[in-house]
Motif scaffolding. Structure first.
Motif, PDB file in Angstrom:
ATOM      1  N   LEU A   5       0.848  -1.188   0.000  1.00 31.19           N
ATOM      2  CA  LEU A   5       0.000   0.000   0.000  1.00 31.19           C
ATOM      3  C   LEU A   5       0.885   1.241   0.000  1.00 31.19           C
ATOM      4  N   ALA A   6       0.615   2.172  -0.903  1.00 30.14           N
ATOM      5  CA  ALA A   6       1.409   3.398  -1.010  1.00 30.14           C
ATOM      6  C   ALA A   6       0.493   4.587  -0.755  1.00 30.14           C
ATOM      7  N   GLY A   7       0.574   5.117   0.434  1.00 29.50           N
ATOM      8  CA  GLY A   7      -0.223   6.290   0.768  1.00 29.50           C
ATOM      9  C   GLY A   7       0.332   6.921   2.024  1.00 29.50           C
ATOM     10  N   ALA A  80      14.236   7.008  -5.142  1.00 33.97           N
ATOM     11  CA  ALA A  80      13.010   6.571  -4.475  1.00 33.97           C
ATOM     12  C   ALA A  80      12.370   5.398  -5.216  1.00 33.97           C
ATOM     13  N   ILE A  81      12.419   5.427  -6.550  1.00 33.61           N
ATOM     14  CA  ILE A  81      11.867   4.318  -7.339  1.00 33.61           C
ATOM     15  C   ILE A  81      12.637   3.037  -7.046  1.00 33.61           C
ATOM     16  N   ALA A 104       3.460   7.738  -3.336  1.00 30.32           N
ATOM     17  CA  ALA A 104       2.738   7.002  -4.370  1.00 30.32           C
ATOM     18  C   ALA A 104       3.459   7.043  -5.713  1.00 30.32           C
ATOM     19  N   THR A 105       4.055   8.183  -6.068  1.00 26.20           N
ATOM     20  CA  THR A 105       4.716   8.294  -7.375  1.00 26.20           C
ATOM     21  C   THR A 105       5.825   7.257  -7.556  1.00 26.20           C
ATOM     22  N   PRO A 106       6.802   7.184  -6.639  1.00 30.05           N
ATOM     23  CA  PRO A 106       7.802   6.117  -6.806  1.00 30.05           C
ATOM     24  C   PRO A 106       7.208   4.725  -6.722  1.00 30.05           C
ATOM     25  N   GLY A 107       6.148   4.562  -5.927  1.00 26.23           N
ATOM     26  CA  GLY A 107       5.492   3.260  -5.847  1.00 26.23           C
ATOM     27  C   GLY A 107       4.900   2.844  -7.174  1.00 26.23           C
ATOM     28  N   TYR A 108       4.177   3.753  -7.833  1.00 30.20           N
ATOM     29  CA  TYR A 108       3.587   3.446  -9.134  1.00 30.20           C
ATOM     30  C   TYR A 108       4.653   3.109 -10.169  1.00 30.20           C
ATOM     31  N   LEU A 109       5.706   3.921 -10.221  1.00 30.01           N
ATOM     32  CA  LEU A 109       6.735   3.717 -11.241  1.00 30.01           C
ATOM     33  C   LEU A 109       7.535   2.446 -10.983  1.00 30.01           C
ATOM     34  N   ALA A 110       7.749   2.117  -9.706  1.00 29.59           N
ATOM     35  CA  ALA A 110       8.443   0.865  -9.381  1.00 29.59           C
ATOM     36  C   ALA A 110       7.583  -0.338  -9.751  1.00 29.59           C
ATOM     37  N   ALA A 111       6.278  -0.261  -9.486  1.00 27.71           N
ATOM     38  CA  ALA A 111       5.383  -1.368  -9.841  1.00 27.71           C
ATOM     39  C   ALA A 111       5.322  -1.548 -11.351  1.00 27.71           C
ATOM     40  N   ARG A 112       5.295  -0.445 -12.075  1.00 27.06           N
ATOM     41  CA  ARG A 112       5.294  -0.531 -13.543  1.00 27.06           C
ATOM     42  C   ARG A 112       6.579  -1.200 -14.032  1.00 27.06           C
ATOM     43  N   ARG A 113       7.702  -0.837 -13.439  1.00 28.25           N
ATOM     44  CA  ARG A 113       8.997  -1.419 -13.826  1.00 28.25           C
ATOM     45  C   ARG A 113       9.021  -2.919 -13.548  1.00 28.25           C
ATOM     46  N   ARG A 114       8.409  -3.340 -12.438  1.00 28.93           N
ATOM     47  CA  ARG A 114       8.462  -4.746 -12.036  1.00 28.93           C
ATOM     48  C   ARG A 114       7.292  -5.570 -12.603  1.00 28.93           C
ATOM     49  N   GLY A 134      -0.515   7.812 -11.791  1.00 32.17           N
ATOM     50  CA  GLY A 134      -0.855   6.408 -11.574  1.00 32.17           C
ATOM     51  C   GLY A 134      -1.994   5.943 -12.460  1.00 32.17           C
ATOM     52  N   ALA A 135      -2.981   6.803 -12.669  1.00 34.16           N
ATOM     53  CA  ALA A 135      -4.141   6.432 -13.486  1.00 34.16           C
ATOM     54  C   ALA A 135      -3.774   6.201 -14.940  1.00 34.16           C
ATOM     55  N   ARG A 136      -2.632   6.746 -15.380  1.00 29.25           N
ATOM     56  CA  ARG A 136      -2.159   6.509 -16.746  1.00 29.25           C
ATOM     57  C   ARG A 136      -1.472   5.153 -16.894  1.00 29.25           C
TER      58      ARG A 136
END
Length: 359
Positions: A5-7, A80-81, A104-114, A134-136
């Motif tokens: 959870l990222a918040g 951070a990512i 949330a920003t690094p969380g979203y980008l890290a999840a996209r990378r992984r 994140g919505a993108r």
């Protein structure tokens, strides 16, 4: 199953995340839950207190305008990512759920990378920068407000703490007032300004205190942990209880007949869930989202709204005191507020997250 959870940062980001964590664990006691946070957010206190693992990543505030600080963002964001990706790897995450804020920003980008599935929840009518990003990156976008401008989003409400939404405010009233040192049979005004307090709200309420008390109204006033008052109202009956912070907001709600407060998304969601009428004072800064949060409640008859610049002791005496002295009107406003509430957002979002992760 393992969920990240990222918040982080403010209670408005952290509390919905923790409410979702509780709902996920209710549905699957064996689920692994890790919360991403930063060193300077409220999550350092709130997350461990609720029994969840907290993994820290560097905070990377994104400037709202083109300034020299913008040049430092890419390098700090990359770090951070990487830190967030390390957490996803370590816990072998099946899904990442983001609620906005610095983390949330690094969380979203890290999840996209992984290649980890991403779920976005936006509580406010006007989404922040992190959740717009994140919505993108995902098709799984949920909101707390029906008019939030995110493409393809589904409105589910805001996840709230079970102890709040399941509370019977009326049966708990006597116990709650006793808990705060209040009289059980007096009409009670609750004053608070969010997790950090609000000086303009504090000042107006304190200046109105002699007239409120002379009219038989007792007050529970949460001023915020960093705020002080120059002179407290003298002791006596009716009580005027001042506290810096309240961990048991469920009891504060149960003690109250009416509320004077800011109109953050969490505040509006909790007050309508428990059926408490309020005088909302939208934060005068930012993008105007607090006014949008309270507007539907006010239009439905569940509250009043006053601009921060117009809030004064005179306004409280002129507008709130007659309501506090009219039990029938308070009851009607309470019913109207209750009709606007959503009590099941945590359960609905938990089911969606588990479904997405299992796919």
């Amino acid at each position: 199953m393992r969920v990240v959870l990222a918040g982080g940062g403010t209670a408005g980001h952290i509390e919905p995340a923790l409410a979702l964590a509780d709902a996920l664990r209710q549905q699957d006691p064996a689920i692994g839950i890790t919360c991403l946070g930063t060193e300077r957010g409220l999550e350092t206190r709130l997350v461990p207190a609720r029994g969840y693992e907290l993994a820290l990543v560097p905070a990377v505030p994104l400037p709202r305008a083109i300034t020299p600080q913008l040049l430092t963002v890419p390098g700090r964001l990359a770090g951070a990512i990487n830190a967030a990706a390390g957490v996803l790897d370590r816990v072998q995450a099946d899904v990442l759920v983001g609620f906005g804020g610095y983390v949330a920003t690094p969380g979203y980008l890290a999840a996209r990378r992984r290649g980890v599935p991403i779920v976005v929840h936006e509580a406010n009518p006007r989404p922040g920068l992190a959740n717009r990003l994140g919505a993108r990156l995902t098709d799984h976008v949920f909101t707390g407000h029906p008019d939030t401008a995110l493409p393809g989003a589904q409105c589910v409400g805001i996840p709230l703490r079970r102890e709040v939404v399941m509370m019977d405010r009326f049966s708990l009233g006597d116990k709650a007032r006793s808990y705060f040192g209040l009289e059980s049979d007096r009409t009670t005004l609750l004053v608070f300004g969010g997790s950090q307090g609000a000086r303009s709200v504090n000042r107006a309420a304190l200046e109105a205190s002699p007239i409120l008390r002379a009219a038989g109204i007792q007050v529970l006033h949460v001023i915020g942990p960093k705020n002080t008052v120059e002179m407290e109202p003298p002791p006596g009956d009716p009580q005027y209880v001042i506290l810096p912070y309240v961990d048991r907001m469920d009891l504060a709600y149960a003690a109250a007949d009416l509320v004077l407060c800011r109109s953050g998304a969490m505040t509006c969601a909790e007050l309508t869930a428990v059926g408490l009428p309020a005088a909302y004072v939208p934060l005068p800064h930012g993008n105007g989202e607090q006014r949008l949060n309270a507007q539907p409640i006010v239009q439905a008859g569940g509250g009043l709204m006053v601009d921060d610049a117009d809030l004064s002791a005179e306004w409280i005496v002129r507008m709130l005191l007659p309501i506090l002295q009219d039990p029938e009107r308070v009851a009607m406003m309470s019913e109207a507020a209750s009709r606007m509430g959503r009590k099941d957002a945590d359960v609905i979002l938990a089911r969606k997250v588990l479904e997405i992760a299992s796919r």
